[in-house]
Design an enzyme around this catalytic site. Sequence first.
Site, PDB file in Angstrom:
ATOM      1  N   TRP A 105      14.111   5.161   5.436  1.00 55.20           N
ATOM      2  CA  TRP A 105      15.140   5.834   6.171  1.00 55.20           C
ATOM      3  C   TRP A 105      14.478   7.285   6.490  1.00 55.20           C
ATOM      4  CZ3 TRP A 105      18.562   2.904   7.994  1.00 55.20           C
ATOM      5  CH2 TRP A 105      18.886   1.929   7.502  1.00 55.20           C
ATOM      6  N   ASP A 174      20.285  13.385   5.233  1.00 57.30           N
ATOM      7  CA  ASP A 174      20.770  12.273   5.203  1.00 57.30           C
ATOM      8  C   ASP A 174      21.131  11.807   3.813  1.00 57.30           C
ATOM      9  OD1 ASP A 174      21.630   9.481   5.428  1.00 57.30           O
ATOM     10  OD2 ASP A 174      19.538   8.810   6.296  1.00 57.30           O
ATOM     11  N   LYS A 198      28.295   2.988   1.738  1.00 55.70           N
ATOM     12  CA  LYS A 198      27.812   2.946   0.545  1.00 55.70           C
ATOM     13  C   LYS A 198      28.950   3.486  -0.620  1.00 55.70           C
ATOM     14  CE  LYS A 198      23.732   2.097   3.026  1.00 55.70           C
ATOM     15  NZ  LYS A 198      23.125   2.682   3.965  1.00 55.70           N
TER      16      LYS A 198
END
Length: 363
Positions: A105, A174, A198
């Site tokens: 990511w 993030d 999530k």
Amino acid sequence: MSTASRVHNFCAGPCTLPVSILEETRDELLDFDGIGMSLLEDSHRAPAYDAVHMAALADFRTLAGVPDDYAVLFLQGGATMQFCQIPMNLLADGETASYLNTGAWGKKALADARKVADVHEAWSGADEGFARMPSDDEFDIAEDSRYLHITTNETIGGIRLPGYPTVDLPMVADMSSDFLSRPIDWDRFDLVYGGVQKNLGPSGMAVVIVRRDLLGRSGRDLPSALDYAVQDANDSLANTPPMFPIWVMGKVLRWMIDAGGLGEFERRAAERAGLLYATIDDSDGWYRSPVDEASRSHMNIVFRLPDEDLEKRFVAEAADARMVNLKGHRSVGGIRASTYNALPLESVEALVGFMADFRAANA
Ligand SMILES: *Cc1c(COP(=O)(O)O)cnc(C)c1O
């Protein structure tokens, strides 16, 4: 309908939601609070949705302890959209920022930022297979960087920053895969973002929390859909918002506040992850964690078995025992158990029991 058919779901996202919230959502689906229709069929400008929307904004602020001088934005496009939207909103022409490349990511955030701005890689874990997070003294931050971008938890590699870095520039984080699973020191961050699928609800949106005095600072003439200032001025109702995820996320935020807030969810996460790591560590090397101990994630617990054939059987037999979505990401293999905010402790207890039995039968 009974909940007896429900599985233990270790999916990396989207993932498990509290059963009480699924039931409440189901019950409200035909007639929301006496309006004679569901919230999904009514106008986003109508009073019923407006109340839900404003409560979710307020509850997010309460739960996360967001200071008044930060905007809370509900945005479409997921966390991935933020990879380009952040530099567009925060970097003026010619300005730079530094990025930590800590895994799948962090790497994507950097690659997309590069398409809209001249940004710098301040560290890369690629040579070490992304098996650990860096320490602060390893960062090579470009001069005049406006911010340092970090990924607090790498969902695929299964590593996390155990604490937030200490650096002398603002950070942008993030937090998609450990969003609201521990308290946030807001004064260290210019912007925090995460997809909600999530830890907080269904897929379909990201929450962005950004210092209000930065809105409009890039000086770029941004399309309205990409301009944070436009959404902030309209309480994230500038256009039709993702009503379904906001509605359900609002219930999750309330549920988390009632359960004791972020400190309690940090404790629960440590308990769930601790059980799994103890089972791995006490297996005489039969189960093996491929990541550095200090960087072990509390959300995505990755581990290997002695060979890939055993890993395949582990996933299949776990599924037979009603434990699903344990296969590691296709890019890294192995096993991954994701243990987000709503995963009950009983699911982890079931899994560690299965791990002991599987080892006894196969070692
Ligand atoms: C899942 C994830 C993303 C991508 O989220 P989307 O909402 O699918 O765009 C980004 N960053 C991290 C850390 C993630 O776990």
